[in-house]
Each structure stands twice: as C-alpha cells, then as structure tokens.
Design a protein around this motif. Structure first.
Motif: not given
Length: 531
Positions: A458, A439, A477, A435
């Motif tokens: 993802d 996310r 990301s 995490r």
C-alpha cells in the motif's frame, strides 16, 4: 446431509455403541468424541465446501465402524489394524486442514485456528492407534489413552471453538489469546514427554489463555440467547477443569498429589466431555458464523524460478528484449494517488527514473535471527535471490531495469529490477501494479524455486515522504506478503514497511523494516543519491 438428521444419526449410533460396549466406562469419553462431536463439528466446518459429504462414505463410515468394533469386542490381535482405519480417517481430516490453509494462509487467524484443530486430530488418531495396538510409547497405557483424549478435545474441539468465536467478533486481544491457546496443546505434549516443569508451564499458559477466552466470550454478541448461554457455559467449564489440571501437573512435579488420575478421569474427564464439548457443539450448531472472504483476486506474476534464480531468469529476460527499456520502477507515481505538489520531487523522480540513482545499503539482522540468516545465506548465494550479506557494513547495490513481456508475466507493464553487490546478484524483483476497490497497490514478485513470493504494498504519502507497507489498514485490503505455488496463494506471517524521505538536496534516506510473526528480524538503511 442436513445437520439435524446428521446429529440424530450419530447420537443414535453412539447410544447403540455404548449400550453394547464391553469396554470400561471411561473409554466412552473418547468414543463420544469420535462418534458424535467430531462428525458434527466437521459438518459445521465443511458444509459450505461439501468436503465431508464427498469423503464421508470412503473414510468416515469405515472409521466409525472401526470404533464400534473396538467397543463391542474384547482385546484381540487385530485391534491395531482396526484402529489404523480410524487413524487413516484422521489423516484425511488433517489433509483437509492443510488444504484449507494452503488456499488462504495466515490471512485470518480464526481460520488458521480451525485449520490447526483439524491437523491436531491426526495426532489424536496416532495416540489412539498406539493405545489399541499396545505399542510401547514410553508411557503407561492409561497415559497413552489420556493423550489421545487430549488431542480429541483440547487440541481439536477447542481450536475450532476458538475459530468460531473469532469469526463472530475478533478484537486485538483475540490475536494474543488465541495464539497462546493454539500452541498450548503441543507444549503439553512436550511436557508430558520430556519434563514435568514444562507440563506445569503449559497448564499455566492454558489458564491465562482460557481466562482471556472467557472474557472474549462475555464481550461477544451471539446470534440468540441459547447460543450465548451454551457457548459461555462451555468456556466457563474450562476454568474449572484447568484448575484441576494445574493441581495434577503440580503433583507430577512435586510428588505431592492432591488429585490423582482416577479423580481426573471421573471429574475432569466427565466435565470436559459433557459440559465443555456438549454445550460447545450444541451452542455453535445453533448458528455457525460465516467465514470471511480469504483474499482478493489480485493479479499474480506467472514467472517462477528454478534452483538458480538470478542468472537464469535474467538470461530469459535479456534474450527476450535487448537492453534496459524502462527508466524507473513506476511510469507515473500519480497512479498511486500521490500529490506531486506535496510529495518530495526527488522521491517521485527516484521511482520514475530509478536508473539515474545510486543505492547504498546497510543490512542489520536482528540478533535472535542471525543464526537463521547465516544458514539461509548459504542457500541464497547459490539461488541468487534475496541474497543479503550478514555484515552491516555499507555496500553499494547496482543494477538495471528490464522490460518483461506481459504475456510472459501476466500483469500490467511488468519490469524486472536486478540488483547486485559487486558482481553478485542479490535481488531479482518483478514490479507491476494493480487496482482493487478504487485503490492502487504496488505488486512485486520475487521468483523462488518453482514458486514466487508476492509483496502487495500500500503506497501512502507521509508528510513530504512516502511509505510503502504490506500492513493492512482495513479488512478488505490486498496488502500483504504471499507465497504462490501451483494454484495455491497463501499469506505469509511476514510484514514489511518501507519509508523514504528527502534529507537534503540530492539525497534520499530510506528505512526498510521486516517482521515475522510480529517479531522484527531485518532492517535495511538506504542512502540514495543521484548519479
């Protein structure tokens, strides 16, 4: 050392060298690059890491002294040995460029552009050594010297300026324009060496890339007015110099010489030396754009392979625990923010109870990649990892899921999914999750010889289906495909996307696509049925 005193010291050193030089005046164009532009630009790149400050006294000062000696003396039998001191310095700069790359990989194209500029400098050092040592390169002495200049200016300064511009404002067009300009120096060198038409082609590519670069420079917001003017003038000067390069390359091909080497030295050389380089160095010295963070500190599997991955790794896992101890690749799909009310229940069940399903696959290699896939297949059969067949007949993949001790792997609830075709091991993938910034990502490791390939995926609902992708939808990301070796973790130029959906009761279909440098090279069609 602070930047302003640093610039002053090197400028005075150059004036001292130039004043007492015994060499023809054109040699000064290379000397100012070696004594002024390169040291200043290295300082702009490395001031945060402090690399140049640590290595300066060991390699840089002897290198600058060697350049001064060669300028102050007539030709001697020692010139090659003296030039080798400078060449060693350029090798160290190239190693610094490689080390920057290994700490990050292909995460940010603008940083890779800077890395490549640092690496290219060693080629400039090699051509400088060949010229001073009088080696037979197959070219005249003047062409050997001009090639040294090419790798100091077009191959060193230009990629670094491109990298600075990318830090300031990166757009979609930047990716294509910068990629075109980064490969052009090598194409120029190949053209000069092997074929004049390749040289002409490389100049045409330069023209397209430089046109795009000027467009980006005029779209970019700079720190202040002086920087905006100087950087734009620097890039605009390339439009003039590259036009004459085109005429020169055309003359070499057609033997209708519109411009000659003497003109290129006087006009092209001076314009590059004084306008492009000087304005660019001064402009970027006014404000160096900050480097973006290289990557998130996500957990990485500590398991590595040897020459043989499959059997050896599974032997370790089986000896550690008796029998399969996990039902699926994931304990609960809700960790990925999946809404079990909208997502197909069968997809959720497949990931949570993977061993209850049969997996059929059709492998399709892209035509352009098949020769490489065939060569890789020879090695992968022995390695027993990522061992995919070349044919595209449908085959069944069988296997089990095995528990891995957390202290052995280092991640949360790690497990190994072993896949076989008949009795041949094709995949050993180690699954976990992590995490970052609220996310969750699927964290998959594929052990390789003394290293591992890491896929950070993802997980996104797509209608009633599910998509797992390494493509980033935002700058910060973690998604991507990485290679880890020793302490280095760097992003590979690979992307993958896995889309799974329920097509009928009791059957799932999935498509797994992969790209390298943006080019598709592999597609796998899966048919998944309950046992």
């Amino acid at each position: 050392m602070k930047l302003r005193p640093f610039i002053l010291v090197h400028s005075l050193l150059f004036l001292l060298i130039a004043n007492f030089s015994s060499q023809p005046w054109p040699s000064i164009m290379l000397t100012i690059g070696q004594i002024v532009y390169i040291p200043i630009v290295l300082q702009l790149i490395s001031k945060q890491q402090g690399w140049l400050n640590r290595m300066y006294y060991y390699f840089a000062i002897p290198a600058y002294s060697a350049v001064a000696f060669l300028q102050w003396t007539d030709q001697t039998s020692w010139d090659g040995w003296v030039a080798a001191i400078y060449f060693l310095f350029t090798i160290m700069v190239a190693i610094y460029g490689v080390s920057r790359f290994l700490q990050r990989g292909f995460v940010h194209l603008e940083e890779f552009s800077i890395d490549l500029g640092l690496i290219y400098l060693a080629m400039g050092g090699a051509w400088f050594l060949a010229y001073e040592a009088g080696w037979n390169t197959g070219f005249s002495a003047i062409l050997t010297w001009l090639t040294a200049i090419h790798f100091h200016y077009s191959a060193f300064l230009l990629p670094i300026f491109i990298g600075f511009l990318g830090r300031q404002a990166k757009s979609t067009a930047y990716r294509w324009i910068s990629s075109l300009l980064l490969v052009s120096p090598l194409i120029v060198a190949i053209g000069i060496t092997f074929a004049r038409w390749i040289e002409l082609l490389s100049v045409l590519l330069y023209i397209i890339g430089i046109g795009g670069l000027i467009f980006l420079a005029f779209q970019c917001a700079f720190q202040n007015l002086w920087q905006k003017l100087l950087v734009r003038i620097s890039f605009l000067s390339l439009a003039v110099t590259i036009s004459f390069s085109l005429l020169y390359a055309y003359g070499n091909l057609s033997h209708l010489f519109i411009v000659n080497i003497d003109f290129m030295l006087r006009f092209h050389g001076l314009l590059n030396c004084v306008v492009f380089a000087l304005c660019g160095v001064v402009g970027w010295s006014l404000h160096v754009p900050s480097q973006k963070p290289s990557r998130s500190a996500f957990p990485i599997s500590q398991i590595r392979g040897g020459l043989v991955i499959g059997e050896n790794l599974m032997e370790i896992i089986k000896n550690d625990r008796n029998g399969p101890s996990y039902w699926g690749l994931v304990d609960d799909m809700r960790v990925y923010g999946v809404d079990k009310q909208t997502l197909s229940p069968m997809i959720i069940d497949f990931y949570e109870r993977t061993i209850d399903y049969r997996l059929f696959a059709k492998i399709n290699w892209s035509s352009w990649f098949k020769p490489l896939a065939a060569l890789y297949r020879i090695w992968s059969k022995c390695m027993q990892q990522i061992n995919l067949p070349i044919h595209h007949r449908e085959i069944e993949m069988t296997g089990d899921i095995w528990r891995i001790r957390k202290d052995l792997d280092g991640r949360t609830a790690p497990r190994a999914w072993l896949r076989k075709i008949d009795d041949e091991i094709v995949f050993v993938a180690l699954y976990s999750e992590h995490r970052t910034n609220e996310r969750n990502y699927m964290n998959i490791a594929l052990p390789l010889p003394w290293s591992a390939m890491i896929g950070i995926l993802d997980v996104k609902p797509l209608g009633s289906g599910l998509q797992l992708t390494s493509k980033r939808d935002q700058q910060q990301s973690d998604a991507g495909i990485y290679l880890t070796w020793k302490r280095y973790v760097f992003k590979l130029p690979l992307e993958e996307c896995f889309h799974i959906e329920e097509v009928q009761t009791g059957e799932l279909r999935a498509k797994h696509k992969m790209w390298i440098f943006g080019l598709p090279f592999l597609k796998i069609d899966y048919k998944i049925k309950q046992k």
